[in-house]
Scaffold this motif. Structure first.
Motif, PDB file in Angstrom:
ATOM      1  N   ASP A  77     -45.636 -41.968  30.327  1.00 52.34           N
ATOM      2  CA  ASP A  77     -46.258 -41.459  29.107  1.00 52.34           C
ATOM      3  C   ASP A  77     -45.752 -40.075  28.718  1.00 52.34           C
ATOM      4  O   ASP A  77     -45.897 -39.663  27.566  1.00 52.34           O
ATOM      5  CB  ASP A  77     -47.785 -41.475  29.218  1.00 52.34           C
ATOM      6  N   TRP A  78     -45.102 -39.370  29.645  1.00 51.31           N
ATOM      7  CA  TRP A  78     -44.536 -38.060  29.324  1.00 51.31           C
ATOM      8  C   TRP A  78     -43.462 -38.180  28.246  1.00 51.31           C
ATOM      9  O   TRP A  78     -43.232 -37.235  27.490  1.00 51.31           O
ATOM     10  CB  TRP A  78     -43.974 -37.385  30.573  1.00 51.31           C
ATOM     11  N   PHE A  79     -42.769 -39.302  28.182  1.00 50.07           N
ATOM     12  CA  PHE A  79     -41.735 -39.462  27.153  1.00 50.07           C
ATOM     13  C   PHE A  79     -42.326 -39.332  25.757  1.00 50.07           C
ATOM     14  O   PHE A  79     -41.715 -38.725  24.871  1.00 50.07           O
ATOM     15  CB  PHE A  79     -41.027 -40.816  27.293  1.00 50.07           C
ATOM     16  N   ASP A  80     -43.511 -39.898  25.541  1.00 52.46           N
ATOM     17  CA  ASP A  80     -44.150 -39.819  24.234  1.00 52.46           C
ATOM     18  C   ASP A  80     -44.744 -38.441  23.969  1.00 52.46           C
ATOM     19  O   ASP A  80     -44.908 -38.053  22.818  1.00 52.46           O
ATOM     20  CB  ASP A  80     -45.251 -40.874  24.105  1.00 52.46           C
ATOM     21  N   GLU A  81     -45.050 -37.717  25.029  1.00 52.45           N
ATOM     22  CA  GLU A  81     -45.711 -36.420  24.899  1.00 52.45           C
ATOM     23  C   GLU A  81     -44.731 -35.254  24.811  1.00 52.45           C
ATOM     24  O   GLU A  81     -45.147 -34.140  24.500  1.00 52.45           O
ATOM     25  CB  GLU A  81     -46.646 -36.197  26.090  1.00 52.45           C
ATOM     26  N   GLN A  82     -43.448 -35.476  25.094  1.00 48.23           N
ATOM     27  CA  GLN A  82     -42.476 -34.382  25.166  1.00 48.23           C
ATOM     28  C   GLN A  82     -41.351 -34.571  24.160  1.00 48.23           C
ATOM     29  O   GLN A  82     -40.963 -35.694  23.855  1.00 48.23           O
ATOM     30  CB  GLN A  82     -41.882 -34.297  26.583  1.00 48.23           C
ATOM     31  N   ASP A  83     -40.805 -33.445  23.704  1.00 46.27           N
ATOM     32  CA  ASP A  83     -39.643 -33.472  22.818  1.00 46.27           C
ATOM     33  C   ASP A  83     -38.349 -33.258  23.594  1.00 46.27           C
ATOM     34  O   ASP A  83     -37.294 -33.731  23.181  1.00 46.27           O
ATOM     35  CB  ASP A  83     -39.781 -32.388  21.746  1.00 46.27           C
ATOM     36  N   LEU A  84     -38.433 -32.514  24.685  1.00 47.55           N
ATOM     37  CA  LEU A  84     -37.274 -32.201  25.522  1.00 47.55           C
ATOM     38  C   LEU A  84     -37.726 -32.226  26.974  1.00 47.55           C
ATOM     39  O   LEU A  84     -38.735 -31.612  27.322  1.00 47.55           O
ATOM     40  CB  LEU A  84     -36.721 -30.816  25.151  1.00 47.55           C
ATOM     41  N   ILE A  85     -36.972 -32.942  27.803  1.00 47.29           N
ATOM     42  CA  ILE A  85     -37.295 -33.048  29.230  1.00 47.29           C
ATOM     43  C   ILE A  85     -36.101 -32.508  30.000  1.00 47.29           C
ATOM     44  O   ILE A  85     -35.011 -33.081  29.950  1.00 47.29           O
ATOM     45  CB  ILE A  85     -37.603 -34.508  29.618  1.00 47.29           C
ATOM     46  N   LEU A  86     -36.304 -31.395  30.692  1.00 40.34           N
ATOM     47  CA  LEU A  86     -35.238 -30.730  31.422  1.00 40.34           C
ATOM     48  C   LEU A  86     -35.433 -30.948  32.917  1.00 40.34           C
ATOM     49  O   LEU A  86     -36.446 -30.525  33.489  1.00 40.34           O
ATOM     50  CB  LEU A  86     -35.226 -29.234  31.096  1.00 40.34           C
ATOM     51  N   VAL A  87     -34.466 -31.612  33.536  1.00 42.72           N
ATOM     52  CA  VAL A  87     -34.555 -31.950  34.957  1.00 42.72           C
ATOM     53  C   VAL A  87     -33.692 -30.998  35.768  1.00 42.72           C
ATOM     54  O   VAL A  87     -32.677 -30.493  35.294  1.00 42.72           O
ATOM     55  CB  VAL A  87     -34.167 -33.420  35.211  1.00 42.72           C
ATOM     56  N   MET A  88     -34.098 -30.765  37.012  1.00 41.19           N
ATOM     57  CA  MET A  88     -33.443 -29.765  37.844  1.00 41.19           C
ATOM     58  C   MET A  88     -32.211 -30.266  38.591  1.00 41.19           C
ATOM     59  O   MET A  88     -31.326 -29.484  38.908  1.00 41.19           O
ATOM     60  CB  MET A  88     -34.448 -29.180  38.849  1.00 41.19           C
ATOM     61  N   ASP A  89     -32.163 -31.557  38.911  1.00 40.94           N
ATOM     62  CA  ASP A  89     -30.983 -32.065  39.620  1.00 40.94           C
ATOM     63  C   ASP A  89     -30.724 -33.526  39.250  1.00 40.94           C
ATOM     64  O   ASP A  89     -31.521 -34.150  38.541  1.00 40.94           O
ATOM     65  CB  ASP A  89     -31.085 -31.850  41.134  1.00 40.94           C
ATOM     66  N   SER A  90     -29.615 -34.038  39.743  1.00 40.05           N
ATOM     67  CA  SER A  90     -29.221 -35.403  39.364  1.00 40.05           C
ATOM     68  C   SER A  90     -30.179 -36.456  39.911  1.00 40.05           C
ATOM     69  O   SER A  90     -30.388 -37.495  39.272  1.00 40.05           O
ATOM     70  CB  SER A  90     -27.788 -35.692  39.812  1.00 40.05           C
ATOM     71  N   SER A  91     -30.787 -36.211  41.042  1.00 32.52           N
ATOM     72  CA  SER A  91     -31.774 -37.141  41.579  1.00 32.52           C
ATOM     73  C   SER A  91     -33.007 -37.191  40.674  1.00 32.52           C
ATOM     74  O   SER A  91     -33.522 -38.270  40.370  1.00 32.52           O
ATOM     75  CB  SER A  91     -32.169 -36.733  43.000  1.00 32.52           C
ATOM     76  N   ASP A 103     -33.487 -45.843  24.231  1.00 30.83           N
ATOM     77  CA  ASP A 103     -32.460 -44.811  24.058  1.00 30.83           C
ATOM     78  C   ASP A 103     -33.083 -43.517  23.555  1.00 30.83           C
ATOM     79  O   ASP A 103     -32.639 -42.430  23.915  1.00 30.83           O
ATOM     80  CB  ASP A 103     -31.381 -45.284  23.084  1.00 30.83           C
ATOM     81  N   GLU A 104     -34.103 -43.623  22.733  1.00 27.90           N
ATOM     82  CA  GLU A 104     -34.800 -42.441  22.230  1.00 27.90           C
ATOM     83  C   GLU A 104     -35.402 -41.634  23.387  1.00 27.90           C
ATOM     84  O   GLU A 104     -35.306 -40.408  23.414  1.00 27.90           O
ATOM     85  CB  GLU A 104     -35.901 -42.851  21.253  1.00 27.90           C
ATOM     86  N   GLN A 105     -36.005 -42.321  24.332  1.00 28.35           N
ATOM     87  CA  GLN A 105     -36.569 -41.626  25.497  1.00 28.35           C
ATOM     88  C   GLN A 105     -35.459 -41.006  26.332  1.00 28.35           C
ATOM     89  O   GLN A 105     -35.555 -39.846  26.747  1.00 28.35           O
ATOM     90  CB  GLN A 105     -37.399 -42.590  26.338  1.00 28.35           C
ATOM     91  N   ARG A 106     -34.400 -41.751  26.582  1.00 24.94           N
ATOM     92  CA  ARG A 106     -33.293 -41.235  27.393  1.00 24.94           C
ATOM     93  C   ARG A 106     -32.651 -40.005  26.748  1.00 24.94           C
ATOM     94  O   ARG A 106     -32.220 -39.095  27.434  1.00 24.94           O
ATOM     95  CB  ARG A 106     -32.265 -42.332  27.641  1.00 24.94           C
ATOM     96  N   ALA A 107     -32.611 -39.976  25.422  1.00 26.30           N
ATOM     97  CA  ALA A 107     -31.988 -38.861  24.702  1.00 26.30           C
ATOM     98  C   ALA A 107     -32.765 -37.549  24.866  1.00 26.30           C
ATOM     99  O   ALA A 107     -32.207 -36.475  24.657  1.00 26.30           O
ATOM    100  CB  ALA A 107     -31.861 -39.209  23.224  1.00 26.30           C
ATOM    101  N   LYS A 108     -34.005 -37.625  25.259  1.00 29.05           N
ATOM    102  CA  LYS A 108     -34.816 -36.425  25.477  1.00 29.05           C
ATOM    103  C   LYS A 108     -34.493 -35.734  26.792  1.00 29.05           C
ATOM    104  O   LYS A 108     -34.887 -34.583  27.000  1.00 29.05           O
ATOM    105  CB  LYS A 108     -36.304 -36.783  25.465  1.00 29.05           C
ATOM    106  N   VAL A 109     -33.802 -36.406  27.695  1.00 20.55           N
ATOM    107  CA  VAL A 109     -33.581 -35.914  29.053  1.00 20.55           C
ATOM    108  C   VAL A 109     -32.245 -35.171  29.137  1.00 20.55           C
ATOM    109  O   VAL A 109     -31.200 -35.715  28.779  1.00 20.55           O
ATOM    110  CB  VAL A 109     -33.605 -37.071  30.073  1.00 20.55           C
ATOM    111  N   ARG A 110     -32.314 -33.935  29.618  1.00 19.34           N
ATOM    112  CA  ARG A 110     -31.110 -33.122  29.834  1.00 19.34           C
ATOM    113  C   ARG A 110     -31.241 -32.398  31.166  1.00 19.34           C
ATOM    114  O   ARG A 110     -32.348 -32.124  31.623  1.00 19.34           O
ATOM    115  CB  ARG A 110     -30.962 -32.066  28.742  1.00 19.34           C
ATOM    116  N   MET A 111     -30.105 -32.064  31.714  1.00 18.55           N
ATOM    117  CA  MET A 111     -30.112 -31.205  32.899  1.00 18.55           C
ATOM    118  C   MET A 111     -30.535 -29.800  32.460  1.00 18.55           C
ATOM    119  O   MET A 111     -30.066 -29.291  31.437  1.00 18.55           O
ATOM    120  CB  MET A 111     -28.729 -31.157  33.544  1.00 18.55           C
TER     121      MET A 111
END
Length: 159
Positions: A77-91, A103-111
């Motif tokens: 549900d975080w995908f619907d609640e967030q505009d940008l999701i920044l992850v700390m590592d590849s795992s 694809d819309e959800q995946r596009a929100k995810v960046r390192m």
């Protein structure tokens, strides 16, 4: 309507809460008041716990307020609640992307370090300081502060 940014690491007690505190602080200093920041972990074993004592001590020594954090788990549900999701590592990225259903959800995810001016690559990781000594937390804080300055610039531009 506020923009929402999520920061994600493994247990949500070191890297992502440090980045959360620094981002909120720098956004306030820059006068950016239309961004909501949250953090979570891909694992659930620390849910409800405070930030790692070493992470909190590092932040406190640098003048930040590390007292409000409680660990949470990243859920779909975080995908619907967030505009940008920044992850700390590849795992963390792999774990988050495994929960995406579009694809819309995946596009929100960046390192996270894709904003770091000193990163050698957009896939550069924030190292997990959990198993090391205090110098690892200092290194993470320095990395977080310089990267966050660029994130604030990005968000200030309305991106």
């Amino acid at each position: 309507m506020p923009r929402r940014v999520a920061l994600v690491c493994l247990g949500n007690i070191c890297r992502s809460p440090m980045a959360d505190v620094v981002l909120e602080h720098q956004l306030a200093q820059a006068g950016v008041d239309d961004v909501e920041v949250s953090s979570s972990g891909t694992g659930d074993w620390h849910v409800g716990q405070r930030m790692d004592e070493r992470a909190a001590a590092t932040l406190t020594a640098a003048g930040y307020d590390a007292t409000r954090h409680r660990a949470r788990t990243f859920t779909p549900d975080w995908f619907d609640e967030q505009d940008l999701i920044l992850v700390m590592d590849s795992s963390n990225r792999a774990d988050v992307l495994a929960l995406a259903t579009s694809d819309e959800q995946r596009a929100k995810v960046r390192m996270y370090r894709s904003f770091d001016p000193e990163a050698d690559t957009p896939d550069a990781e924030v190292p997990d300081p959990w198993y090391g000594g205090p110098e690892g937390f200092d290194e993470v804080l320095a990395m977080v502060e310089r990267t966050t300055r660029e994130i604030v610039r990005h968000l200030s531009d309305g991106s």
